[in-house]
Design an enzyme around this catalytic site. Structure first.
Site, PDB file in Angstrom:
ATOM      1  N   GLU A 207      -9.414  -1.354  -5.603  1.00 30.61           N
ATOM      2  CA  GLU A 207      -9.257  -1.376  -7.061  1.00 30.61           C
ATOM      3  C   GLU A 207      -7.942  -2.036  -7.444  1.00 30.61           C
ATOM      4  O   GLU A 207      -7.878  -2.819  -8.389  1.00 30.61           O
ATOM      5  CB  GLU A 207      -9.275   0.057  -7.601  1.00 30.61           C
ATOM      6  CG  GLU A 207     -10.625   0.716  -7.516  1.00 30.61           C
ATOM      7  CD  GLU A 207     -10.542   2.167  -7.937  1.00 30.61           C
ATOM      8  OE1 GLU A 207     -11.210   2.547  -8.885  1.00 30.61           O
ATOM      9  OE2 GLU A 207      -9.786   2.914  -7.301  1.00 30.61           O
TER      10      GLU A 207
ATOM     11  N   GLY B 189     -16.347  12.625  -7.576  1.00 33.64           N
ATOM     12  CA  GLY B 189     -17.654  13.200  -7.256  1.00 33.64           C
ATOM     13  C   GLY B 189     -18.204  13.910  -8.491  1.00 33.64           C
ATOM     14  O   GLY B 189     -17.491  14.711  -9.110  1.00 33.64           O
TER      15      GLY B 189
ATOM     16  N   MET C 282      -8.979  13.958  -6.562  1.00 38.65           N
ATOM     17  CA  MET C 282      -7.872  14.512  -5.791  1.00 38.65           C
ATOM     18  C   MET C 282      -6.481  14.227  -6.360  1.00 38.65           C
ATOM     19  O   MET C 282      -5.488  14.503  -5.685  1.00 38.65           O
ATOM     20  CB  MET C 282      -7.963  14.007  -4.339  1.00 38.65           C
ATOM     21  CG  MET C 282      -9.272  14.399  -3.669  1.00 38.65           C
ATOM     22  SD  MET C 282      -9.448  13.800  -1.973  1.00 38.65           S
ATOM     23  CE  MET C 282      -8.241  14.780  -1.126  1.00 38.65           C
ATOM     24  N   GLU C 283      -6.388  13.671  -7.545  1.00 37.16           N
ATOM     25  CA  GLU C 283      -5.068  13.298  -8.055  1.00 37.16           C
ATOM     26  C   GLU C 283      -4.815  13.615  -9.537  1.00 37.16           C
ATOM     27  O   GLU C 283      -3.675  13.908  -9.929  1.00 37.16           O
ATOM     28  CB  GLU C 283      -4.837  11.773  -7.883  1.00 37.16           C
ATOM     29  CG  GLU C 283      -4.821  11.266  -6.461  1.00 37.16           C
ATOM     30  CD  GLU C 283      -6.219  10.993  -5.918  1.00 37.16           C
ATOM     31  OE1 GLU C 283      -7.168  10.863  -6.739  1.00 37.16           O
ATOM     32  OE2 GLU C 283      -6.377  10.918  -4.691  1.00 37.16           O
TER      33      GLU C 283
ATOM     34  N   ASP D 241     -20.249   9.623  -5.952  1.00 33.76           N
ATOM     35  CA  ASP D 241     -21.081  10.529  -5.144  1.00 33.76           C
ATOM     36  C   ASP D 241     -21.280  11.796  -5.946  1.00 33.76           C
ATOM     37  O   ASP D 241     -20.667  11.979  -6.989  1.00 33.76           O
ATOM     38  CB  ASP D 241     -20.368  10.826  -3.815  1.00 33.76           C
ATOM     39  CG  ASP D 241     -19.024  11.478  -4.038  1.00 33.76           C
ATOM     40  OD1 ASP D 241     -18.975  12.700  -4.151  1.00 33.76           O
ATOM     41  OD2 ASP D 241     -18.002  10.756  -4.141  1.00 33.76           O
TER      42      ASP D 241
HETATM   43  N1  ADE Z   1     -13.411  11.269  -4.991  1.00 32.81           N
HETATM   44  C1  ADE Z   1     -14.642  10.703  -4.952  1.00 32.81           C
HETATM   45  N2  ADE Z   1     -15.561  11.582  -4.541  1.00 32.81           N
HETATM   46  C2  ADE Z   1     -14.912  12.741  -4.320  1.00 32.81           C
HETATM   47  C3  ADE Z   1     -15.303  14.003  -3.855  1.00 32.81           C
HETATM   48  N3  ADE Z   1     -16.571  14.252  -3.544  1.00 32.81           N
HETATM   49  N4  ADE Z   1     -14.356  14.971  -3.733  1.00 32.81           N
HETATM   50  C4  ADE Z   1     -13.070  14.709  -4.042  1.00 32.81           C
HETATM   51  N5  ADE Z   1     -12.632  13.523  -4.465  1.00 32.81           N
HETATM   52  C5  ADE Z   1     -13.548  12.548  -4.612  1.00 32.81           C
END
Ligand code: ADE
Length: 266
Positions: free
Chosen positions: A18, A84, A198-199, A222
């Protein structure tokens, strides 16, 4: 009367692919290395920006945000990455623009309520509404034609039929959620959470401390379930990077032109 150059906007990417897509559109980027990170100072769509890779996880994101504010004096931080999907209806290829962010793995109970950041008295950090609304509007516009955006092959490969744009709660934690059991547990605990990454909430916390506007937009890569690791790398290259570039570029293009005499790229 002379006008001062406007402070830059930070564009923070979660993945190398990205960031590369963004840098390819910056005509004048200069690399500044701080805290082991490369901060790319330049212009995108004629706007002064600092583009950087957040790295993965909450601590990395918090360090990145702190440097952006302290060293580069950014006037806002916009995070672009993948997430996700948690809520039903938040499907692969959709975009989530956060209205608020929460750390799902913060738990200092029984000393403090679950999810509350100790001594801040809050669990949910509000994202900047004006930037979020503008990002959601450009996302709705850009996603109207997914084939034009990512090509027919990627549309077919990832079944990107009528990608949607969602506004709501984004949750963050130091864990890639890749089991259906964990995803369901998160949905039970935080029923209004749209997606997990996660951020974002760590950056939102730093921005709250400094009073800097923060916005986050995430492409759903996902469903945070047993299939979550699937075609992650290819999705980032073929879909998420293209979304990021189109959305961030279209949003920057909506901002007022940079003041005259400030050295903006044309
Ligand atoms: N970033 C993209 N998919 C994720 C997931 N399943 N868990 C945590 N961070 C993500």
């Amino acid at each position: 009367m002379s006008s001062l150059p406007r402070a830059p906007v930070a564009i923070v990417a979660a993945m190398h692919e990205e960031l590369s897509a963004l840098l390819a559109q910056m005509p004048d980027e200069q690399r500044v290395r701080v805290a082991g990170r490369d901060f790319w100072v330049g212009h995108l769509q004629g706007q002064p920006v600092v583009a950087v890779l957040s790295r993965i996880g909450k601590v990395a994101a918090a360090v990145t945000a702190t440097v952006l504010i302290e060293r580069f004096g950014v006037r806002a931080i916009v995070f672009t990455g993948v997430a996700g999907g948690l809520a039903p209806g938040v499907k692969v290829g959709d975009v989530v623009v956060a209205t608020e962010l929460l750390q799902h793995d913060m738990d200092a109970s029984p000393l403090f309520p679950k999810h509350e950041v100790p001594l801040m008295g809050m669990a949910r950090f509000a994202a900047d509404a004006a930037i979020g609304n503008a990002l959601a509007a450009v996302a709705a516009d850009v996603l109207r034609d997914p084939v034009a955006l990512v090509g027919q092959q990627a549309v077919d490969e990832f079944s990107l039929r009528q990608p949607g744009v969602h506004r709501g709660l984004l949750v963050s934690g130091d864990r890639f959620v890749s089991t259906t059991a964990e995803s369901e547990a998160l949905q039970r605990e935080l029923p209004d959470a749209l997606a997990v990454e996660m951020e974002g909430a760590a950056m939102a916390q730093v921005c709250q401390d400094y009073g800097v506007p923060f916005a986050a937009m995430r492409t759903i890569s996902d469903r945070a379930d047993d299939a979550a690791h699937g075609d992650f790398a290819r999705f980032v290259v073929e879909v998420a990077s293209r979304y990021s570039l189109a959305l961030v570029g279209a949003w920057l293009a909506t901002l007022p032109a940079q003041d005259a005499g400030s050295g903006a790229a044309t």
